[in-house]
Write a protein that holds these residues in place. Structure first.
Motif, PDB file in Angstrom:
ATOM      1  N   GLY A 189       0.809  -1.210   0.000  1.00 60.95           N
ATOM      2  CA  GLY A 189       0.000   0.000   0.000  1.00 60.95           C
ATOM      3  C   GLY A 189       0.845   1.263   0.000  1.00 60.95           C
ATOM      4  N   LEU A 190       1.902   1.291   0.824  1.00 60.63           N
ATOM      5  CA  LEU A 190       2.774   2.459   0.868  1.00 60.63           C
ATOM      6  C   LEU A 190       3.503   2.652  -0.457  1.00 60.63           C
ATOM      7  N   ARG A 191       3.887   1.544  -1.071  1.00 61.64           N
ATOM      8  CA  ARG A 191       4.553   1.645  -2.375  1.00 61.64           C
ATOM      9  C   ARG A 191       3.605   2.244  -3.411  1.00 61.64           C
ATOM     10  N   GLN A 192       2.335   1.806  -3.380  1.00 62.62           N
ATOM     11  CA  GLN A 192       1.375   2.315  -4.358  1.00 62.62           C
ATOM     12  C   GLN A 192       1.088   3.799  -4.158  1.00 62.62           C
ATOM     13  N   ILE A 193       1.138   4.269  -2.917  1.00 59.18           N
ATOM     14  CA  ILE A 193       0.933   5.693  -2.659  1.00 59.18           C
ATOM     15  C   ILE A 193       1.969   6.519  -3.414  1.00 59.18           C
ATOM     16  N   TYR A 194       3.208   6.041  -3.418  1.00 58.51           N
ATOM     17  CA  TYR A 194       4.262   6.745  -4.148  1.00 58.51           C
ATOM     18  C   TYR A 194       4.097   6.586  -5.655  1.00 58.51           C
ATOM     19  N   LEU A 195       3.860   5.361  -6.107  1.00 56.25           N
ATOM     20  CA  LEU A 195       3.869   5.086  -7.544  1.00 56.25           C
ATOM     21  C   LEU A 195       2.655   5.665  -8.257  1.00 56.25           C
TER      22      LEU A 195
ATOM     23  N   ASN B  80       7.999   9.257  -9.791  1.00 56.55           N
ATOM     24  CA  ASN B  80       7.386   8.514  -8.686  1.00 56.55           C
ATOM     25  C   ASN B  80       8.254   7.346  -8.257  1.00 56.55           C
ATOM     26  N   LEU B  81       8.785   6.615  -9.229  1.00 58.79           N
ATOM     27  CA  LEU B  81       9.649   5.469  -8.919  1.00 58.79           C
ATOM     28  C   LEU B  81      10.908   5.932  -8.195  1.00 58.79           C
ATOM     29  N   LEU B  82      11.487   7.030  -8.673  1.00 59.32           N
ATOM     30  CA  LEU B  82      12.689   7.559  -8.028  1.00 59.32           C
ATOM     31  C   LEU B  82      12.390   7.975  -6.592  1.00 59.32           C
ATOM     32  N   ARG B  83      11.258   8.654  -6.375  1.00 55.17           N
ATOM     33  CA  ARG B  83      10.878   9.079  -5.035  1.00 55.17           C
ATOM     34  C   ARG B  83      10.687   7.883  -4.114  1.00 55.17           C
ATOM     35  N   TYR B  84      10.094   6.826  -4.633  1.00 50.74           N
ATOM     36  CA  TYR B  84       9.897   5.631  -3.817  1.00 50.74           C
ATOM     37  C   TYR B  84      11.228   4.983  -3.451  1.00 50.74           C
ATOM     38  N   CYS B  85      12.141   4.902  -4.427  1.00 49.85           N
ATOM     39  CA  CYS B  85      13.450   4.295  -4.159  1.00 49.85           C
ATOM     40  C   CYS B  85      14.211   5.080  -3.094  1.00 49.85           C
ATOM     41  N   VAL B  86      14.092   6.414  -3.145  1.00 55.11           N
ATOM     42  CA  VAL B  86      14.757   7.241  -2.143  1.00 55.11           C
ATOM     43  C   VAL B  86      14.114   7.050  -0.770  1.00 55.11           C
ATOM     44  N   ALA B  87      12.780   6.916  -0.754  1.00 52.56           N
ATOM     45  CA  ALA B  87      12.046   6.808   0.520  1.00 52.56           C
ATOM     46  C   ALA B  87      12.124   5.408   1.125  1.00 52.56           C
ATOM     47  N   PHE B  88      12.419   4.399   0.317  1.00 47.10           N
ATOM     48  CA  PHE B  88      12.315   3.010   0.782  1.00 47.10           C
ATOM     49  C   PHE B  88      13.132   2.722   2.048  1.00 47.10           C
ATOM     50  N   PRO B  89      14.419   3.105   2.120  1.00 47.58           N
ATOM     51  CA  PRO B  89      15.164   2.811   3.359  1.00 47.58           C
ATOM     52  C   PRO B  89      14.530   3.442   4.589  1.00 47.58           C
ATOM     53  N   ASN B  90      13.989   4.651   4.414  1.00 46.84           N
ATOM     54  CA  ASN B  90      13.343   5.333   5.532  1.00 46.84           C
ATOM     55  C   ASN B  90      12.064   4.614   5.950  1.00 46.84           C
ATOM     56  N   LEU B  91      11.268   4.170   4.975  1.00 49.47           N
ATOM     57  CA  LEU B  91      10.045   3.434   5.266  1.00 49.47           C
ATOM     58  C   LEU B  91      10.356   2.121   5.987  1.00 49.47           C
ATOM     59  N   ARG B  92      11.389   1.447   5.514  1.00 49.16           N
ATOM     60  CA  ARG B  92      11.765   0.166   6.141  1.00 49.16           C
ATOM     61  C   ARG B  92      12.217   0.369   7.583  1.00 49.16           C
ATOM     62  N   LYS B  93      12.997   1.427   7.817  1.00 53.31           N
ATOM     63  CA  LYS B  93      13.448   1.731   9.172  1.00 53.31           C
ATOM     64  C   LYS B  93      12.262   2.057  10.081  1.00 53.31           C
ATOM     65  N   ASN B  94      11.341   2.881   9.583  1.00 59.45           N
ATOM     66  CA  ASN B  94      10.161   3.229  10.375  1.00 59.45           C
ATOM     67  C   ASN B  94       9.331   1.998  10.714  1.00 59.45           C
ATOM     68  N   LYS B  95       9.158   1.123   9.727  1.00 54.84           N
ATOM     69  CA  LYS B  95       8.380  -0.090   9.985  1.00 54.84           C
ATOM     70  C   LYS B  95       9.015  -0.917  11.089  1.00 54.84           C
ATOM     71  N   TYR B  96      10.331  -1.038  11.065  1.00 53.11           N
ATOM     72  CA  TYR B  96      11.022  -1.802  12.107  1.00 53.11           C
ATOM     73  C   TYR B  96      10.837  -1.143  13.478  1.00 53.11           C
ATOM     74  N   ILE B  97      11.025   0.181  13.529  1.00 49.70           N
ATOM     75  CA  ILE B  97      10.936   0.895  14.810  1.00 49.70           C
ATOM     76  C   ILE B  97       9.576   0.685  15.461  1.00 49.70           C
ATOM     77  N   PHE B  98       8.510   0.905  14.693  1.00 48.98           N
ATOM     78  CA  PHE B  98       7.170   0.885  15.286  1.00 48.98           C
ATOM     79  C   PHE B  98       6.617  -0.529  15.424  1.00 48.98           C
ATOM     80  N   ARG B  99       6.877  -1.377  14.448  1.00 48.20           N
ATOM     81  CA  ARG B  99       6.361  -2.746  14.544  1.00 48.20           C
ATOM     82  C   ARG B  99       7.035  -3.497  15.691  1.00 48.20           C
ATOM     83  N   SER B 100       8.332  -3.346  15.843  1.00 49.29           N
ATOM     84  CA  SER B 100       9.017  -4.057  16.928  1.00 49.29           C
ATOM     85  C   SER B 100       8.521  -3.568  18.289  1.00 49.29           C
ATOM     86  N   PHE B 101       8.217  -2.285  18.402  1.00 47.48           N
ATOM     87  CA  PHE B 101       7.680  -1.746  19.653  1.00 47.48           C
ATOM     88  C   PHE B 101       6.313  -2.354  19.956  1.00 47.48           C
ATOM     89  N   VAL B 102       5.451  -2.394  18.950  1.00 41.65           N
ATOM     90  CA  VAL B 102       4.115  -2.971  19.129  1.00 41.65           C
ATOM     91  C   VAL B 102       4.213  -4.428  19.564  1.00 41.65           C
TER      92      VAL B 102
END
Length: 370
Positions: free
Chosen positions: A48-54, A64-86
């Protein structure tokens, strides 16, 4: 002790969201065993997050693809931070019955909230999990500080929500404006309670941040959900007058840091709480940023967000802190809020009243037959 199955927002990369869930667990633990529905809204999945960018119509597909590629490491880090906390903090259960239907435990209690579970704009429609749509009507259902997130809702939305909410044994919402929404749709039994972060044990936040080392240098903390140069300019002026530093919480390492500010990149929720614990002043446009300023008794300077500001207005009014809000047209150099005293005894007394109201509500819900 009853099992209490809680439907609340746990999937977004947002500190207030996951911390309200932990606070809800803390409050409900006195009345039963809380389990949290492990639900991820379609837009918040990796796909879903990927589709928001694309699918962004403001840019061509290559951008859009370039923006997603740039954002991907940040999205992955955020997912780890919040999911692991939950996963560390909450007991999670499968969401399938709440999306598709039963079976359900007839002896259990089912709860919605807190947070903006009933904000149709954010949730892209009326969500079956956040309304307990598939939980049978004869089972005990209630809401705990749920929110519509807006001062009013369209008639079409009210027409769809009314039959779902009429199945609830009891309804509490987070803002007085949400009580009016219920009244307007003909539901007269709703009561206003505060956000769970204000209703749980105060020591919870010290327990959560106890392993985070205290920051020794005094600082002004900026917690800014919406880019606002006025907030940064004011924080720098305040820090200069106090001869202290400015620290700013940043969600994205790719965005530039305002000059004169020391970034705190993607802190864990425990570290985020510690940022408020150790600050001397807090400059924010966030509802939960304001709540944690109150919880740690820090002088807060509150700027208006562009949207969903009603809950900020309500919480400041509830604690007699309306003067802590900056007018949109106020000159930065003329803001004197930081030096204005806060009557923390009044704040603490109000907090005690709100916590008593929540306990009385929950005691009545647990004892009411469905």
């Amino acid at each position: 002790m009853n099992n209490i199955y809680v439907s609340t927002i746990i999937d977004s990369y947002n500190y207030g969201t996951v911390l309200q869930a932990v606070a809800t667990r803390d409050v409900l633990s006195e009345y039963g065993k809380p389990y949290f529905i492990d639900y991820c809204r379609p837009d918040w999945t990796s796909i879903g997050l990927r589709q928001i960018y694309l699918r962004d119509k403001h840019h061509n597909p290559a951008i859009n693809l370039l923006r997603y590629c740039v954002a991907f490491p940040n999205l992955r880090k955020n997912k780890y931070i919040f999911r692991s906390f939950v996963e560390r903090q909450l007991d999670l259960v499968d969401s399938t019955p709440y999306l598709e239907g039963g079976p359900f435990d007839a002896n259990a209690i089912y709860c919605v909230g807190s947070d903006q579970t009933w904000n149709e704009e954010l949730n892209k429609g009326i969500d079956p999990v956040y309304t307990l749509m598939h939980v049978p009507q004869y089972m005990k259902k209630f809401s705990f500080s749920a929110s519509f997130g807006r001062p009013s809702i369209p008639d079409r939305e009210a027409t769809m929500m009314k039959p779902l909410l009429e199945q609830f044994t009891a309804i509490s919402v987070r803002e007085s404006s949400s009580v009016k929404i219920l009244n307007d749709m003909g539901i007269k039994t709703g009561v206003a309670l505060k956000d769970p972060v204000l209703l749980c044990r105060p020591q919870l936040w010290h327990e959560l941040s106890e392993n985070v080392a205290e920051m020794s240098q005094s600082y002004v903390l900026i917690y800014m959900l919406n880019e606002n140069p006025r907030m940064v300019e004011y924080a720098r002026l305040l820090a200069s007058s106090e001869r202290i530093t400015v620290r700013i919480i940043r969600f994205n390492r790719t965005k530039p840091v305002p000059s004169g500010c020391e970034p705190i990149y993607q802190p864990s929720p425990e570290q985020w709480v510690a940022c408020f614990r150790d600050a001397k002043y807090i400059v924010t446009d966030s509802f939960h940023g304001t709540c944690f300023s109150i919880l740690f008794q820090k002088p807060m300077i509150v700027f208006n967000p562009p949207r969903y500001s009603i809950r900020l207005s309500d919480v400041l009014k509830d604690f007699g802190l309306t003067e802590r809000r900056v007018a949109d047209d106020e000159s930065i150099s003329k803001i004197s809020i930081a030096s204005d005293p806060i009557d923390w005894n009044h704040v603490n007394n109000a907090m005690s009243v709100f916590q008593t109201q929540a306990r009385n509500f929950l005691k009545s819900v647990i004892n009411i037959e469905p």
